[in-house]
Scaffold this motif. Sequence first.
Motif, PDB file in Angstrom:
ATOM      1  N   GLY A 138       0.905   6.753   3.699  1.00  0.00           N
ATOM      2  CA  GLY A 138       0.784   6.628   2.259  1.00  0.00           C
ATOM      3  C   GLY A 138       1.725   5.622   1.628  1.00  0.00           C
ATOM      4  O   GLY A 138       2.863   5.461   2.040  1.00  0.00           O
ATOM      5  N   ASP A 139       1.226   4.935   0.605  1.00  0.00           N
ATOM      6  CA  ASP A 139       2.050   4.108  -0.281  1.00  0.00           C
ATOM      7  C   ASP A 139       2.520   4.926  -1.473  1.00  0.00           C
ATOM      8  O   ASP A 139       3.523   4.617  -2.094  1.00  0.00           O
ATOM      9  CB  ASP A 139       1.234   2.902  -0.764  1.00  0.00           C
ATOM     10  CG  ASP A 139       0.784   2.032   0.388  1.00  0.00           C
ATOM     11  OD1 ASP A 139       1.618   1.282   0.909  1.00  0.00           O
ATOM     12  OD2 ASP A 139      -0.395   2.122   0.783  1.00  0.00           O
ATOM     13  N   LEU A 140       1.748   5.973  -1.782  1.00  0.00           N
ATOM     14  CA  LEU A 140       2.100   6.919  -2.842  1.00  0.00           C
ATOM     15  C   LEU A 140       1.824   8.317  -2.304  1.00  0.00           C
ATOM     16  O   LEU A 140       0.794   8.552  -1.675  1.00  0.00           O
ATOM     17  CB  LEU A 140       1.257   6.666  -4.098  1.00  0.00           C
ATOM     18  CG  LEU A 140       1.568   7.569  -5.300  1.00  0.00           C
ATOM     19  CD1 LEU A 140       2.912   7.193  -5.927  1.00  0.00           C
ATOM     20  CD2 LEU A 140       0.462   7.465  -6.356  1.00  0.00           C
ATOM     21  N   SER A 141       2.768   9.240  -2.548  1.00  0.00           N
ATOM     22  CA  SER A 141       2.643  10.611  -2.052  1.00  0.00           C
ATOM     23  C   SER A 141       2.400  11.574  -3.205  1.00  0.00           C
ATOM     24  O   SER A 141       3.083  11.512  -4.225  1.00  0.00           O
ATOM     25  CB  SER A 141       3.935  11.040  -1.334  1.00  0.00           C
ATOM     26  OG  SER A 141       4.281  10.138  -0.314  1.00  0.00           O
ATOM     27  N   ILE A 142       1.439  12.466  -3.016  1.00  0.00           N
ATOM     28  CA  ILE A 142       1.185  13.555  -3.958  1.00  0.00           C
ATOM     29  C   ILE A 142       1.253  14.855  -3.160  1.00  0.00           C
ATOM     30  O   ILE A 142       0.473  15.055  -2.226  1.00  0.00           O
ATOM     31  CB  ILE A 142      -0.193  13.422  -4.624  1.00  0.00           C
ATOM     32  CG1 ILE A 142      -0.321  12.085  -5.351  1.00  0.00           C
ATOM     33  CG2 ILE A 142      -0.446  14.586  -5.571  1.00  0.00           C
ATOM     34  CD1 ILE A 142      -1.714  11.813  -5.908  1.00  0.00           C
ATOM     35  N   LYS A 143       2.207  15.718  -3.527  1.00  0.00           N
ATOM     36  CA  LYS A 143       2.386  16.958  -2.771  1.00  0.00           C
ATOM     37  C   LYS A 143       2.294  18.162  -3.698  1.00  0.00           C
ATOM     38  O   LYS A 143       2.778  18.123  -4.823  1.00  0.00           O
ATOM     39  CB  LYS A 143       3.754  16.965  -2.085  1.00  0.00           C
ATOM     40  CG  LYS A 143       3.920  15.853  -1.058  1.00  0.00           C
ATOM     41  CD  LYS A 143       5.298  15.863  -0.455  1.00  0.00           C
ATOM     42  CE  LYS A 143       6.352  15.589  -1.498  1.00  0.00           C
ATOM     43  NZ  LYS A 143       7.717  15.695  -0.961  1.00  0.00           N
TER      44      LYS A 143
END
Length: 201
Positions: A138-143
């Motif tokens: 990922g270049d951007l993480s959503i958790k």
Amino acid sequence: MFAYSSHLHSEDFSYQDSGVAWRLSSLFLQLIPFEKPNLTFCCIGTDRSTGDALGPLIGTWLRDHPTFPYEVIGTLQQPLHALNLQQTVESLQARTLSPYVVAIDACLGKVEKIGHIVIEKGPLFPGKAVKKELPPIGDLSIKGIVNVGGFQEYTVLQNTRLQLPYDMGKVLSRALLLAWQRYQMKMVRNSHDDRYHENAW
């Protein structure tokens, strides 16, 4: 798959906050390059574990949206999990045009943070919370923090009520779709403004 990330800077929202989908969509508008045709959403997890179903639920809802134009990897029907993650990462890296990857996963956290959504620039580390060695993605993480960490993680994820990942997934899916729709509207407005200025001259 229960992600872990060591990034210090992050944005944190409770999925139950008033207007959270709109606020999340505003942040996604800033962070996600919707102008890129090679934008890819990697929704990590498995339908075999209630706590780990957040990613596949979101992936399914994004994929099922009739006009969402971007690639979605990881659904309830075809999950992106420990057994195929390495191959998926290698496949993405091998593409001629490197994709911008938004990685989405469930994670464990402190008890007071359960139900919170954490957005971070940079990759997440799937499986690290349950001692799995998997490649970052990922270049951007959503958790989404779906339960408490630190003790018997496998048991915790198996015994997480599905209601929480389902409700969090609905909020996140809505926010991502809203961000994309707001991006489209902005492009239409910009196009109208350009035509107006051309005609004014």
